[in-house]
Design an enzyme around this catalytic site. Structure first.
Site, PDB file in Angstrom:
ATOM      1  N   GLU A 302     -28.423  32.950 -17.317  1.00 35.61           N
ATOM      2  CA  GLU A 302     -27.855  32.196 -18.178  1.00 35.61           C
ATOM      3  C   GLU A 302     -28.352  31.121 -19.051  1.00 35.61           C
ATOM      4  O   GLU A 302     -28.178  31.144 -20.021  1.00 35.61           O
ATOM      5  CB  GLU A 302     -26.630  31.428 -17.227  1.00 35.61           C
ATOM      6  N   ASP A 306     -28.971  30.968 -23.173  1.00 36.90           N
ATOM      7  CA  ASP A 306     -28.384  30.051 -23.969  1.00 36.90           C
ATOM      8  C   ASP A 306     -29.508  29.096 -24.759  1.00 36.90           C
ATOM      9  O   ASP A 306     -29.184  28.893 -25.889  1.00 36.90           O
ATOM     10  CB  ASP A 306     -27.778  28.553 -22.939  1.00 36.90           C
ATOM     11  N   SER A 554     -20.869  34.333 -22.801  1.00 34.79           N
ATOM     12  CA  SER A 554     -21.870  33.336 -22.660  1.00 34.79           C
ATOM     13  C   SER A 554     -23.129  33.405 -23.716  1.00 34.79           C
ATOM     14  O   SER A 554     -23.564  32.417 -23.960  1.00 34.79           O
ATOM     15  CB  SER A 554     -22.672  33.706 -21.277  1.00 34.79           C
ATOM     16  N   ASP A 597     -12.732  38.453 -40.111  1.00 30.43           N
ATOM     17  CA  ASP A 597     -11.598  38.976 -39.514  1.00 30.43           C
ATOM     18  C   ASP A 597     -11.861  40.113 -38.678  1.00 30.43           C
ATOM     19  O   ASP A 597     -12.358  41.000 -39.494  1.00 30.43           O
ATOM     20  CB  ASP A 597     -10.343  39.206 -40.481  1.00 30.43           C
ATOM     21  N   ILE A 598     -11.802  40.129 -37.369  1.00 24.07           N
ATOM     22  CA  ILE A 598     -11.949  41.241 -36.430  1.00 24.07           C
ATOM     23  C   ILE A 598     -10.557  42.033 -36.271  1.00 24.07           C
ATOM     24  O   ILE A 598      -9.831  41.455 -35.897  1.00 24.07           O
ATOM     25  CB  ILE A 598     -12.644  40.820 -35.261  1.00 24.07           C
ATOM     26  N   GLY A 616      -5.825  38.912 -39.076  1.00 24.97           N
ATOM     27  CA  GLY A 616      -5.446  37.207 -38.669  1.00 24.97           C
ATOM     28  C   GLY A 616      -5.941  36.937 -37.192  1.00 24.97           C
ATOM     29  O   GLY A 616      -6.674  37.849 -36.663  1.00 24.97           O
TER      30      GLY A 616
END
Length: 639
Positions: A302, A306, A554, A597-598, A616
């Site tokens: 993690e 990051d 993550s 937009d996905i 949208g």
């Protein structure tokens, strides 16, 4: 019912007072529906025993905190960008003098000598030591002793009542229905969810598909391997920061999660040479440190992820702050972090709940023995957290208290980002809700995440590059459906904020989910998430000396945080302030087209296909992925 309602006339006869009590009807103030796991009822508490009664007074204006935040965060507001100081926030939300005097007078009227009553310096608490008999008479209740499997005892009741004229001034009373008993240190498997957030496998955690044999650098391979160059191409992030001395970006990690400097340098050598010789600026909170005693993907994955991507995308010129929170023994929760960046939160609405939050100094020895960090840390302009819980892991009170703190950070100009979850409409671990409110692997009711469902944070979902697509295509991404599914849905605790109503209403009217109302919050009145998304699949990450492929929201949160940090840089460079709480702005008509937009993919869970990504906003990818050049242009045009 053990906390039975005593007739008001009987109460009046029992009260011993020099003054005539103010009469008003008693109403149930708080009630607990069940005893928490691990506890059992033992016996009625003795009448003469002493109770340290703590009465938490209502914060002034707290019901309007959303309006205050909206006023400085909506691009159409004349007050846009006029962030508050910490002092202004404290003055606005401190309990009123009327609340203090009303509750104090009530106690005196009911026979408690004024010298027994103490008001805290912040005016948030009224404290008084009473006998069990006095407490039961004051609040029409019965106190009992409960025993934990560890042997620890707790004093509480199943419900309590307050006079109508008093209840409007009181948030809650302790001890009562809240199980805030301080348990001795438990094993990892027994830890309550909040304070265990840094433990391997707890909450939202990245997933790995294994190691790769060599470094990958080609843009043409971004559907299989995501590296910083892929993300820059996907989101148009071509920018060199120029106001680094004024800007700040913070990434929060919870011990024992820790990055390895050797991994950061390995990554830098292959993908971000400007990070060679660089390291994050670490701020230790409650004894936090980058531990090296335990290593492996479950401990380093993690934090390595990051920092490698968060630092790379803001370049080596921008310092990144690592908020390393909690020691190796007690751990920490989000509340422990919030205590450190806002000292008033240490006591806000009763302070931390030690069945959930870590207690410092460590009361049992062996851990961090310094004082709890309260207001010792300056919050960065953008704060990204890749951890999270299931909303149902925590009580409504606990989540409401924490959510209000995120609103206060927004008032101060802080952008707060949280991962939305990796199990689609299910909760962490694939757990779903049952009709009785419990969670299980075979549950059928959608299980939203927290803090992503708090309306005062920006919740970040996950996308992926479509198999066989290249980043040079018009829309190469879809909702992430490899290894993880983007968390999303509708809160069971929080109402829909006004800023997203138009976008969510459009989705519900044009793409109504074809599920029975019994398995999802179909009211159309609840907070919907995520707000945005970013790529969360196939990240090449250096972990323990080798490259691994990593997946999860993550990944999405620190990448989004880096992009917003670069927008802050451009604004700060021309004398403007940080963007702060971004949700009212990004949902506004002025920002139409500022996100890619996905429209493909879904987020399965709870035995269903979940929701669909649509034109949208949708509860899979939110408004879409960042379009940095458009976002930059639009935010530079704002005051």
């Amino acid at each position: 019912m053990r906390c039975s309602l005593t007739a008001l006339v009987a109460l009046s006869l029992a009260v011993v007072s020099l003054a005539v009590p103010t009469l008003s009807p008693y109403n149930v103030h708080e009630k607990r529906s069940a005893i928490p796991t691990g506890w059992s009822h033992t016996r009625r508490h003795g009448n003469t025993a002493t109770l340290p009664l703590r009465i938490a007074l209502k914060q002034s204006n707290i019901e309007s905190i959303g309006e205050y935040l909206y006023d400085i965060s909506h691009p159409d507001s004349a007050n846009y960008g006029k962030h508050w100081t910490a002092g202004e926030i404290s003055r606005k939300f401190s309990p009123s003098d009327e609340s203090v005097s009303t509750v104090r007078d009530w106690l005196v009227e009911n026979g408690l000598a004024s010298e027994r009553i103490r008001v805290s310096p912040t005016k948030g608490w009224i404290n008084v030591d009473v006998s069990v008999e006095e407490a039961e008479r004051l609040m029409n209740t019965e106190y009992h002793v409960y025993t934990h499997v560890s042997g620890k005892e707790h004093i509480g009741c199943e419900a309590y009542h307050l006079p109508e004229h008093i209840s409007t001034h009181v948030d809650f009373v302790l001890p009562s229905v809240h199980f805030d008993s301080k348990l001795k240190r438990r094993s990892v498997s027994e830890l309550e969810p909040a304070r265990a957030v840094g433990q391997p496998g707890v909450g939202i955690t990245p997933k790995t598909a294994g190691t790769i044999s060599q470094a990958v650098t080609e843009l043409e391979q971004c559907d299989e391997y995501i590296t910083p160059i892929c993300l820059r191409a996907l989101y148009g992030l071509v920018y060199e920061p120029v106001a680094t001395d004024k800007n700040s970006y913070g990434i929060v990690e919870y011990t024992p999660q820790a990055y390895l400097q050797s991994d950061l340098q390995m990554f830098a050598m292959n993908y971000s040479t400007d990070l060679l010789g660089k390291e994050p600026y670490m701020v230790s909170i409650d004894g936090g440190y980058a531990q090296t005693e335990y290593q492996g993907f479950e401990y380093n994955g993690e934090s390595d992820l990051d920092l490698q991507y968060g630092m790379s995308l803001v370049t080596g010129n921008q310092e990144v702050t690592l908020y390393q929170t909690g020691d190796m023994v007690e751990g920490a929760s989000f509340n422990n972090f919030l205590d450190a960046i806002d000292g008033s939160y240490c006591t806000f609405e009763g302070g931390d709940d030690y069945t959930q939050d870590a207690e410092y100094p460590d009361p049992y020895g062996g851990g961090y023995e310094g004082p709890e960090d309260c207001g010792t840390v300056t919050p960065a302009y953008v704060i990204s957290t890749s951890y999270g819980y299931n909303e149902a892991d925590l009580t409504p009170f606990y989540t409401e208290r924490q959510c209000a703190e995120y609103a206060k950070l927004g008032l101060m100009g802080v952008t707060v980002l949280y991962s939305s979850g990796d199990y689609g409409v299910a909760g962490n671990g694939g757990y779903c809700l049952n009709p009785n409110g419990t969670q299980s692997a075979d549950g059928m009711i959608f299980n939203p995440s927290f803090p992503g469902a708090c309306p005062y944070v920006t919740s970040v979902g996950a996308t992926m590059v479509k198999p066989g697509a290249t980043v040079l295509e018009a829309q190469p991404e879809m909702a992430c459906m490899e290894v993880i599914y983007s968390g999303g849905g509708f809160s069971n605790y929080f109402a829909m904020p006004s800023y997203q109503k138009t976008a969510v209403d459009y989705y519900l009217q044009n793409y109504p989910p074809n599920y029975p109302a019994t398995i999802w919050n179909s009211t159309g009145m609840s907070r919907a998430f995520p707000d945005i998304s970013a790529n969360g699949a196939n990240y090449v990450v250096a972990v323990d000396g080798q490259f691994e492929l990593v997946y999860g929201t993550s990944c999405s949160s620190p990448v989004s945080g880096a992009i917003f940090t670069m927008i802050n840089d451009a604004r700060l460079a021309i004398g403007k302030g940080p963007i702060g709480f971004i949700n009212p702005t990004i949902y506004s008509a002025d920002f139409a087209g500022a996100f890619h937009d996905i429209t493909e993919g879904s987020n399965p869970g709870c035995g269903t296909e979940g929701y669909n990504a649509t034109a949208g906003w949708d509860p899979v990818t939110g408004l879409g992925t960042p379009n940095f050049p458009v976002l930059l242009e639009k935010w530079l045009a704002l005051p």
